[in-house]
Design a protein around this motif. Structure first.
Motif, mmCIF file in Angstrom:
data_model
loop_
_atom_site.group_PDB
_atom_site.id
_atom_site.type_symbol
_atom_site.label_atom_id
_atom_site.label_comp_id
_atom_site.label_asym_id
_atom_site.label_seq_id
_atom_site.Cartn_x
_atom_site.Cartn_y
_atom_site.Cartn_z
ATOM 1 N N MET A 267 42.555 -13.127 5.808
ATOM 2 C CA MET A 267 43.696 -12.380 5.311
ATOM 3 C C MET A 267 43.206 -11.332 4.304
ATOM 4 O O MET A 267 42.572 -11.646 3.307
ATOM 5 N N ALA A 268 43.507 -10.093 4.578
ATOM 6 C CA ALA A 268 43.087 -9.001 3.696
ATOM 7 C C ALA A 268 44.091 -8.840 2.556
ATOM 8 O O ALA A 268 45.298 -8.937 2.751
ATOM 9 N N LEU A 269 43.558 -8.617 1.377
ATOM 10 C CA LEU A 269 44.398 -8.404 0.202
ATOM 11 C C LEU A 269 44.579 -6.899 0.003
ATOM 12 O O LEU A 269 43.644 -6.131 0.188
ATOM 13 N N THR A 270 45.782 -6.496 -0.382
ATOM 14 C CA THR A 270 46.004 -5.090 -0.704
ATOM 15 C C THR A 270 45.630 -4.863 -2.165
ATOM 16 O O THR A 270 45.700 -5.775 -2.985
ATOM 17 N N ILE A 271 45.236 -3.644 -2.463
ATOM 18 C CA ILE A 271 44.777 -3.309 -3.807
ATOM 19 C C ILE A 271 45.686 -2.252 -4.396
ATOM 20 O O ILE A 271 45.964 -1.239 -3.764
ATOM 21 N N GLU A 272 46.179 -2.525 -5.602
ATOM 22 C CA GLU A 272 47.025 -1.590 -6.337
ATOM 23 C C GLU A 272 46.346 -1.248 -7.657
ATOM 24 O O GLU A 272 45.687 -2.094 -8.251
ATOM 25 N N TYR A 273 46.525 -0.012 -8.104
ATOM 26 C CA TYR A 273 45.997 0.420 -9.394
ATOM 27 C C TYR A 273 47.172 0.716 -10.307
ATOM 28 O O TYR A 273 48.090 1.435 -9.912
ATOM 29 N N ASN A 274 47.161 0.171 -11.524
ATOM 30 C CA ASN A 274 48.205 0.570 -12.459
ATOM 31 C C ASN A 274 47.810 1.915 -13.072
ATOM 32 O O ASN A 274 46.718 2.431 -12.826
ATOM 33 N N ASP A 275 48.698 2.501 -13.861
ATOM 34 C CA ASP A 275 48.456 3.839 -14.415
ATOM 35 C C ASP A 275 47.215 3.896 -15.290
ATOM 36 O O ASP A 275 46.450 4.860 -15.256
ATOM 37 N N ARG A 276 46.999 2.868 -16.076
ATOM 38 C CA ARG A 276 45.851 2.853 -16.984
ATOM 39 C C ARG A 276 44.522 2.830 -16.216
ATOM 40 O O ARG A 276 43.569 3.510 -16.565
ATOM 41 N N ALA A 277 44.449 2.049 -15.149
ATOM 42 C CA ALA A 277 43.230 1.973 -14.343
ATOM 43 C C ALA A 277 42.951 3.306 -13.651
ATOM 44 O O ALA A 277 41.802 3.754 -13.596
ATOM 45 N N ALA A 278 43.997 3.957 -13.156
ATOM 46 C CA ALA A 278 43.817 5.262 -12.516
ATOM 47 C C ALA A 278 43.304 6.287 -13.528
ATOM 48 O O ALA A 278 42.416 7.099 -13.215
ATOM 49 N N LYS A 279 43.819 6.241 -14.736
ATOM 50 C CA LYS A 279 43.366 7.150 -15.791
ATOM 51 C C LYS A 279 41.903 6.871 -16.147
ATOM 52 O O LYS A 279 41.117 7.797 -16.331
ATOM 53 N N ASP A 280 41.530 5.586 -16.234
ATOM 54 C CA ASP A 280 40.142 5.213 -16.516
ATOM 55 C C ASP A 280 39.204 5.777 -15.456
ATOM 56 O O ASP A 280 38.129 6.295 -15.774
ATOM 57 N N LEU A 281 39.586 5.692 -14.193
ATOM 58 C CA LEU A 281 38.738 6.194 -13.108
ATOM 59 C C LEU A 281 38.592 7.713 -13.153
ATOM 60 O O LEU A 281 37.526 8.242 -12.863
ATOM 61 N N ARG A 282 39.663 8.410 -13.518
ATOM 62 C CA ARG A 282 39.598 9.878 -13.610
ATOM 63 C C ARG A 282 38.665 10.338 -14.723
ATOM 64 O O ARG A 282 38.064 11.396 -14.624
ATOM 65 N N LYS A 283 38.519 9.537 -15.769
ATOM 66 C CA LYS A 283 37.649 9.889 -16.899
ATOM 67 C C LYS A 283 36.166 9.723 -16.574
ATOM 68 O O LYS A 283 35.321 10.295 -17.237
ATOM 69 N N MET A 284 35.838 8.913 -15.596
ATOM 70 C CA MET A 284 34.444 8.612 -15.266
ATOM 71 C C MET A 284 33.785 9.760 -14.519
ATOM 72 O O MET A 284 34.460 10.599 -13.934
ATOM 73 N N SER A 285 32.461 9.725 -14.507
ATOM 74 C CA SER A 285 31.736 10.688 -13.683
ATOM 75 C C SER A 285 32.012 10.353 -12.213
ATOM 76 O O SER A 285 32.234 9.182 -11.870
ATOM 77 N N PRO A 286 32.014 11.353 -11.347
ATOM 78 C CA PRO A 286 32.359 11.105 -9.932
ATOM 79 C C PRO A 286 31.462 10.078 -9.239
ATOM 80 O O PRO A 286 31.961 9.262 -8.469
ATOM 81 N N GLU A 287 30.175 10.079 -9.534
ATOM 82 C CA GLU A 287 29.296 9.129 -8.837
ATOM 83 C C GLU A 287 29.550 7.696 -9.280
ATOM 84 O O GLU A 287 29.542 6.774 -8.461
ATOM 85 N N VAL A 288 29.821 7.484 -10.557
ATOM 86 C CA VAL A 288 30.130 6.129 -11.049
ATOM 87 C C VAL A 288 31.485 5.685 -10.505
ATOM 88 O O VAL A 288 31.644 4.538 -10.073
ATOM 89 N N ALA A 289 32.453 6.581 -10.507
ATOM 90 C CA ALA A 289 33.785 6.245 -9.995
ATOM 91 C C ALA A 289 33.719 5.859 -8.518
ATOM 92 O O ALA A 289 34.372 4.897 -8.093
ATOM 93 N N ARG A 290 32.911 6.571 -7.730
ATOM 94 C CA ARG A 290 32.757 6.228 -6.305
ATOM 95 C C ARG A 290 32.169 4.828 -6.140
ATOM 96 O O ARG A 290 32.623 4.044 -5.296
ATOM 97 N N ARG A 291 31.174 4.509 -6.949
ATOM 98 C CA ARG A 291 30.543 3.196 -6.868
ATOM 99 C C ARG A 291 31.526 2.080 -7.234
ATOM 100 O O ARG A 291 31.592 1.046 -6.575
ATOM 101 N N VAL A 292 32.317 2.333 -8.281
ATOM 102 C CA VAL A 292 33.297 1.335 -8.734
ATOM 103 C C VAL A 292 34.388 1.150 -7.682
ATOM 104 O O VAL A 292 34.739 0.012 -7.332
#
Length: 82
Positions: free
Chosen positions: A1-26
């Motif tokens: 059974m596959a789980l769906t993944i949701e991002y809250n607003d704070r997590a999305a903001k954290d990802l936007r602040k990161m460098s693109p290569e680190v964000a892709r890895r995460v």
């Protein structure tokens, strides 16, 4: 059974602040959570959110609900547990 993944607003903001290569890895590692919890996942005690995923020096803090994962924070390990 596959789980769906949701991002809250704070997590999305954290990802936007990161460098693109680190964000892709995460994000790549987060997407693998949908197939099942991997070995880098640890249940936290006396802390909310309840789980953490380790991606190098970065920590993904998330909650596991019925059929989906809610990503709450993505931060550096020095800031993760404050």
């Amino acid at each position: 059974m596959a789980l769906t993944i949701e991002y809250n607003d704070r997590a999305a903001k954290d990802l936007r602040k990161m460098s693109p290569e680190v964000a892709r890895r995460v994000v790549s590692k987060i997407n693998r959570l949908g197939d099942g919890l991997s070995t880098d996942v640890k249940r936290l005690t006396n802390f909310r959110p309840m789980y953490r995923l380790r991606v190098g020096d970065w920590r993904v803090l998330f909650d596991l609900e019925k059929d989906h994962i809610v990503v709450c924070r993505v931060c550096h390990r020095s800031e993760a547990y404050e």
